[in-house]
Design a protein around this motif. Structure first.
Motif, short mmCIF file in Angstrom:
data_model
loop_
_atom_site.label_atom_id
_atom_site.label_comp_id
_atom_site.label_asym_id
_atom_site.label_seq_id
_atom_site.Cartn_x
_atom_site.Cartn_y
_atom_site.Cartn_z
N ARG A 230 6.25 -15.47 0.10
CA ARG A 230 5.71 -14.10 0.24
C ARG A 230 5.81 -13.42 -0.98
O ARG A 230 6.77 -12.67 -1.23
CB ARG A 230 5.70 -13.14 1.38
CG ARG A 230 5.28 -11.72 1.13
CD ARG A 230 5.89 -10.78 2.13
NE ARG A 230 5.62 -9.46 1.66
CZ ARG A 230 6.44 -8.21 2.00
NH1 ARG A 230 7.23 -8.52 2.98
NH2 ARG A 230 6.03 -7.04 1.54
N GLN B 288 -1.13 -15.44 2.08
CA GLN B 288 -1.43 -15.48 3.56
C GLN B 288 -0.35 -14.73 4.30
O GLN B 288 -0.70 -13.85 5.10
CB GLN B 288 -1.43 -16.90 4.35
CG GLN B 288 0.15 -17.72 4.29
CD GLN B 288 -0.33 -18.80 5.12
OE1 GLN B 288 -1.09 -19.30 5.23
NE2 GLN B 288 1.01 -19.56 5.40
N ASN B 289 0.89 -14.59 3.70
CA ASN B 289 1.96 -13.74 4.16
C ASN B 289 2.04 -12.39 3.59
O ASN B 289 2.84 -11.63 3.90
CB ASN B 289 3.40 -14.49 4.00
CG ASN B 289 3.56 -15.84 4.88
OD1 ASN B 289 2.69 -15.90 5.98
ND2 ASN B 289 3.69 -16.87 4.36
N GLN B 290 1.15 -12.10 2.61
CA GLN B 290 1.22 -10.67 2.01
C GLN B 290 1.01 -9.56 3.09
O GLN B 290 0.32 -9.70 3.82
CB GLN B 290 0.39 -10.75 0.93
CG GLN B 290 0.99 -11.44 -0.39
CD GLN B 290 0.09 -11.19 -1.82
OE1 GLN B 290 -1.23 -11.38 -1.68
NE2 GLN B 290 0.60 -10.70 -2.54
N THR B 291 1.55 -8.44 2.71
CA THR B 291 1.22 -7.22 3.50
C THR B 291 0.61 -6.34 2.48
O THR B 291 0.50 -6.33 1.43
CB THR B 291 2.59 -6.77 4.24
OG1 THR B 291 3.34 -6.08 3.32
CG2 THR B 291 3.36 -7.88 4.82
N LYS B 292 0.47 -4.87 3.17
CA LYS B 292 -0.15 -3.88 2.50
C LYS B 292 0.76 -3.44 1.45
O LYS B 292 0.29 -2.50 0.50
CB LYS B 292 -0.44 -2.87 3.50
CG LYS B 292 0.74 -2.31 4.19
CD LYS B 292 0.32 -1.11 4.96
CE LYS B 292 1.59 -0.41 6.11
NZ LYS B 292 2.76 0.03 5.20
N LYS C 139 -10.23 -11.11 3.72
CA LYS C 139 -9.41 -11.32 4.76
C LYS C 139 -7.99 -11.22 4.56
O LYS C 139 -7.15 -11.08 5.52
CB LYS C 139 -9.66 -12.80 5.36
CG LYS C 139 -11.28 -13.10 5.59
CD LYS C 139 -11.25 -14.48 6.01
CE LYS C 139 -12.80 -14.81 5.93
NZ LYS C 139 -12.62 -16.42 6.12
N CYS C 140 -7.46 -10.49 3.62
CA CYS C 140 -6.04 -10.47 3.07
C CYS C 140 -5.62 -9.09 3.39
O CYS C 140 -6.32 -8.15 3.39
CB CYS C 140 -5.83 -10.86 1.55
SG CYS C 140 -6.19 -12.38 1.21
N GLN C 141 -4.33 -8.94 3.41
CA GLN C 141 -3.64 -7.48 4.18
C GLN C 141 -3.24 -6.99 2.80
O GLN C 141 -3.09 -6.01 2.89
CB GLN C 141 -2.62 -7.80 5.08
CG GLN C 141 -3.09 -8.61 6.12
CD GLN C 141 -3.86 -7.92 7.27
OE1 GLN C 141 -3.81 -6.86 7.25
NE2 GLN C 141 -4.99 -8.52 7.66
N GLN D 41 -3.17 -5.08 -1.18
CA GLN D 41 -3.94 -4.56 -1.77
C GLN D 41 -4.67 -5.34 -2.93
O GLN D 41 -3.95 -6.20 -3.58
CB GLN D 41 -3.25 -3.53 -2.66
CG GLN D 41 -2.36 -2.53 -1.67
CD GLN D 41 -1.49 -1.58 -2.37
OE1 GLN D 41 -1.80 -0.80 -3.19
NE2 GLN D 41 -0.21 -1.66 -2.25
#
Length: 454
Positions: free
Chosen positions: A180, A212-216, A235-237, A239
């Motif tokens: 990530r 794919q494992n990224q967050t906000k 579709k990504c989380q 920014q």
């Protein structure tokens, strides 16, 4: 280095040595895993295997036993170049054994955050450019990955004050699970490496694992001019930080024919940027956005953009002499790469091209051959390249015996205002052991010819 408890006493097979396998095996052994290394090179000719054996690692060399996985391995760490059609990898898949590349290991052991860069084209330039921006701003970056430095070896020594700027291939990303990066970049996405991935869908999915494992709390920088990437980004989380070459936007980073903009405000005139070419503008926007997000200053970024001339052998500016500019693009080992180079440079081009005969099509170059006023050919493909150029309407074509002869002929057929470009569209192995050696031969020949004619 983080002590990864999940790897302690885990039975791990490292398949394939080279730099990445050796580093992974050494680190896994230090973490307390029970490591077995399997490499095709015979033990007597394999100093890496000998060193690992002395460190207590089990070593099997010279062959790949088909029953190797009967030993009860819980994890396979493979060299990225080993295809998934390999019989041992296929067996691991059937048994449900996780398959990593050392990028996953690098992420787990690292005390430093990652910036990950991938894409079909431009990875190395973007990675190098971003590293220079952060380094000049004293952000303590480290550079790693597909650019030539094993990521796990860099991560092993990294501290929380560092950031690891990492070039990532689809081969490497396919073997990740939890990786990530705090900033992920996809420069562009085209069809490539289908012999390895088996399908365009698998290739794309491997590239997209970078986000794919990224967050906000993370950032995803992507090429908004490509609908496929724009659809994936939705579709990504993370920014989202889109970049576009289609004109000024109020969000993120963009460019038109005159300026680069950050959040709608002018950042730099394009005419002042040293790194030429439309394709490099994608790399510039991606690297600039990442540097700004990491706290880089606009002043430093502008200073780098007005001085950075490119990665060696990748549209590398060599010298300006008597109105002519010389560029080394020896890394262009296929027609797609040479097409990008021809598209990038304004004005008339004296093109040096040719090399190993792989019977690949040159048709991708046809729409851009009107930019070529002179073609200098060499190597096994010299005659085929000449026939193609004549069919495209190139009026001046000359055949050279070696790089010195090619540069001399290029200079003789050129005039002030021309770009003299080595962009071979072929591999180098008919005459040179690597594209780097071919590029160095070009640089040396340019130096000799220009100095002799001052």
């Amino acid at each position: 280095m983080n002590q990864v408890q999940q790897l302690h006493h885990k039975k791990v097979l490292v398949l394939g040595l080279a730099k990445s396998g050796f580093t992974a095996a050494r680190i896994l052994n230090q973490l307390g895993a029970f490591v077995t290394v399997n490499d095709s090179k015979p033990f007597a000719e394999n100093p890496e295997a000998q060193e690992l054996l002395n460190a207590g690692v089990t070593v099997i060399c010279g062959r790949h036993p088909e029953d190797l996985l009967d030993e009860g391995f819980e994890l396979v760490v493979k060299n990225p170049g080993i295809p998934y059609t390999n019989i041992i990898i296929q067996s691991a898949i059937e048994k449900g054994i996780p398959i990593w590349t050392e990028i996953e290991l690098a992420y787990l052991i690292s005390e430093a955050p990652f910036i990950g860069i991938t894409g079909s084209n431009g990875k190395t330039t973007t990675t190098t450019l971003l590293f220079h921006m952060l380094n000049q701003d004293k952000k303590k970056p480290l550079i790693a990955g597909n650019i030539g430095t094993v990521a796990a070896g860099v991560a092993e020594k990294a501290t929380p004050e560092n950031v690891i700027v990492t070039e990532l291939s689809s081969f490497q990303l396919k073997g990740t699970e939890t990786f990530r990066p705090q900033i992920a970049i996809i420069t562009n996405l085209y069809e490539a490496h289908l012999d390895y991935h088996g399908s365009i869908e698998d290739y794309r999915a491997s590239k997209m694992k970078i986000a794919q494992n990224q967050t906000k709390d993370d950032y995803f920088i992507y090429n908004a001019d490509q609908p496929l990437l724009a659809a994936f980004a939705a579709k990504c989380q993370a920014q989202l930080i889109p970049f576009t070459l289609k004109g000024r936007t109020e969000e993120s980073i963009s460019a038109d024919g005159e300026f680069v903009y950050w959040q709608g405000e002018k950042l730099i005139e394009r005419s002042k940027i040293m790194l030429g070419g439309q394709h490099n503008l994608e790399n510039i926007l991606a690297a600039t956005a990442a540097a700004l997000l990491w706290g880089g200053t606009k002043e430093t970024i502008i200073r780098v953009l007005t001085s950075f001339t490119g990665v060696k052998h990748r549209s590398q500016f060599i010298v300006s002499w008597k109105g002519r500019k010389f560029y080394n693009d020896s890394k262009a080992t296929n027609a797609l790469a040479t097409k990008s180079a021809l598209e990038a440079f304004p004005g008339q081009i004296v093109l040096l091209a040719g090399g190993l005969e792989r019977n690949h099509s040159l048709e991708e170059l046809r729409p851009y051959m009107n930019r070529v006023k002179v073609l200098i050919t060499f190597g096994e493909t010299a005659d085929r390249f000449a026939d193609f150029a004549e069919n495209c309407g190139v009026s001046t074509i000359a055949k050279a015996g070696d790089m010195q002869d090619a540069v001399e002929k290029a200079v003789g057929h050129s005039e002030s205002g021309d770009t003299i470009l080595l962009s071979p569209a072929c591999a180098s192995w008919d005459q040179y052991d690597s594209f780097e050696i071919r590029g160095d031969a070009f640089i040396n020949a340019v130096q000799r010819v220009t100095e002799a004619n001052e």
